[in-house]
Design a protein around this motif. Structure first.
Motif, PDB file in Angstrom:
ATOM      1  N   SER A   1       0.825  -1.206   0.000  1.00 17.89           N
ATOM      2  CA  SER A   1       0.000   0.000   0.000  1.00 17.89           C
ATOM      3  C   SER A   1       0.859   1.256   0.000  1.00 17.89           C
ATOM      4  O   SER A   1       0.461   2.293  -0.536  1.00 17.89           O
ATOM      5  CB  SER A   1      -0.937   0.020   1.206  1.00 17.89           C
ATOM      6  OG  SER A   1      -1.893  -0.996   1.109  1.00 17.89           O
TER       7      SER A   1
ATOM      8  N   ILE B   1      -7.504  -0.661  -0.934  1.00 22.31           N
ATOM      9  CA  ILE B   1      -8.490  -1.044   0.063  1.00 22.31           C
ATOM     10  C   ILE B   1      -9.229  -2.316  -0.344  1.00 22.31           C
ATOM     11  O   ILE B   1      -9.547  -3.157   0.494  1.00 22.31           O
ATOM     12  CB  ILE B   1      -9.454   0.128   0.308  1.00 22.31           C
ATOM     13  CG1 ILE B   1      -8.661   1.295   0.902  1.00 22.31           C
ATOM     14  CG2 ILE B   1     -10.587  -0.263   1.216  1.00 22.31           C
ATOM     15  CD1 ILE B   1      -9.430   2.580   1.013  1.00 22.31           C
TER      16      ILE B   1
ATOM     17  N   THR C   1      -8.691  -3.140   6.059  1.00 21.34           N
ATOM     18  CA  THR C   1      -9.160  -2.040   5.217  1.00 21.34           C
ATOM     19  C   THR C   1      -8.718  -0.700   5.800  1.00 21.34           C
ATOM     20  O   THR C   1      -8.220   0.164   5.067  1.00 21.34           O
ATOM     21  CB  THR C   1     -10.696  -2.087   5.083  1.00 21.34           C
ATOM     22  OG1 THR C   1     -11.073  -3.362   4.568  1.00 21.34           O
ATOM     23  CG2 THR C   1     -11.201  -1.007   4.167  1.00 21.34           C
TER      24      THR C   1
ATOM     25  N   SER D   1      -4.907  -0.382   5.298  1.00 22.94           N
ATOM     26  CA  SER D   1      -4.532  -0.010   3.937  1.00 22.94           C
ATOM     27  C   SER D   1      -4.838   1.461   3.670  1.00 22.94           C
ATOM     28  O   SER D   1      -4.047   2.166   3.035  1.00 22.94           O
ATOM     29  CB  SER D   1      -5.274  -0.901   2.937  1.00 22.94           C
ATOM     30  OG  SER D   1      -4.934  -0.554   1.634  1.00 22.94           O
ATOM     31  N   TYR D   2      -5.979   1.922   4.148  1.00 24.46           N
ATOM     32  CA  TYR D   2      -6.330   3.329   3.955  1.00 24.46           C
ATOM     33  C   TYR D   2      -5.300   4.245   4.617  1.00 24.46           C
ATOM     34  O   TYR D   2      -4.836   5.218   4.001  1.00 24.46           O
ATOM     35  CB  TYR D   2      -7.725   3.614   4.527  1.00 24.46           C
ATOM     36  CG  TYR D   2      -8.065   5.072   4.536  1.00 24.46           C
ATOM     37  CD1 TYR D   2      -8.398   5.730   3.364  1.00 24.46           C
ATOM     38  CD2 TYR D   2      -8.011   5.810   5.711  1.00 24.46           C
ATOM     39  CE1 TYR D   2      -8.688   7.086   3.363  1.00 24.46           C
ATOM     40  CE2 TYR D   2      -8.303   7.154   5.726  1.00 24.46           C
ATOM     41  CZ  TYR D   2      -8.637   7.790   4.545  1.00 24.46           C
ATOM     42  OH  TYR D   2      -8.912   9.135   4.554  1.00 24.46           O
TER      43      TYR D   2
ATOM     44  N   THR E   1      -2.595   6.794   2.885  1.00 22.54           N
ATOM     45  CA  THR E   1      -2.620   8.201   3.283  1.00 22.54           C
ATOM     46  C   THR E   1      -1.215   8.738   3.566  1.00 22.54           C
ATOM     47  O   THR E   1      -0.906   9.880   3.213  1.00 22.54           O
ATOM     48  CB  THR E   1      -3.494   8.374   4.543  1.00 22.54           C
ATOM     49  OG1 THR E   1      -4.800   7.890   4.260  1.00 22.54           O
ATOM     50  CG2 THR E   1      -3.574   9.829   4.950  1.00 22.54           C
TER      51      THR E   1
END
Length: 172
Positions: A49, A58, A84, A87-88, A92
């Motif tokens: 990621s 995601i 999830t 990964s977000y 970021t």
């Protein structure tokens, strides 16, 4: 600037898939109740990621989370939610993290791994009222996973470092 800077080749989607499958199978290791067993799927998801946010995002994290839910026989969605969110958050901060060397990157990914474990623990405590807090040793796995970050970086970036056509007269 004595350390070499590599121009990385594009990563193969097949290699990403194989590395995620290997991480999934590493989580199958018969560890029993070992304290500090790293979460290899979370490690691979954070790595990809951060390094390839357009290829691993995601959706991949959600699918890997569902697979881990089925494997671990926990409440369906516990790992899916945690991965999830992981990964977000990794996507970021991916631009900031890539500025640093792998050892310094470890300080950025440690809170991510701890957050994932906290989400998993909170879901378990909410869903199963009879569940008890396992103690602070529960979070040792995040520290062990973070210690594996430089090794994972070296291993997963190795195929991209090879030269397409080796030329000893070229500095790069």
């Amino acid at each position: 600037m004595n350390s070499p800077h590599y121009i990385l080749l594009p990563v193969s989607s097949l290699f990403i898939t194989v590395s995620l499958i290997c991480a999934f199978f590493l989580n199958f290791l018969p560890t029993g109740a070992w304290v500090g067993m790293p979460d290899f799927v979370a490690l691979a998801l954070v790595f990809w990621s951060i390094h390839q946010p357009r290829k691993v995002g995601i959706g991949v994290a959600f699918v890997m989370g569902l697979l881990m839910d089925v494997h671990s026989a926990v409440h369906l969605g516990e790992n899916a939610l945690a991965y999830t969110l992981l990964s977000y958050l990794a996507i970021t901060i991916h631009r900031r993290v890539l500025w640093f060397k792998p050892l310094a990157q470890s300080f950025y990914v440690l809170p991510l791994f701890m957050f994932v474990q906290a989400v998993q623990l909170i879901v378990r405590l909410i869903v199963a009222p009879a569940a008890q807090f396992p103690g602070w040793w529960y979070f040792v796995a995040s520290i062990v996973t973070t210690l594996l970050w430089p090794v994972a970086t070296w291993v997963l970036l190795a195929p991209q470092r090879r030269a397409v056509d080796k030329d000893n007269t070229r500095p790069i």
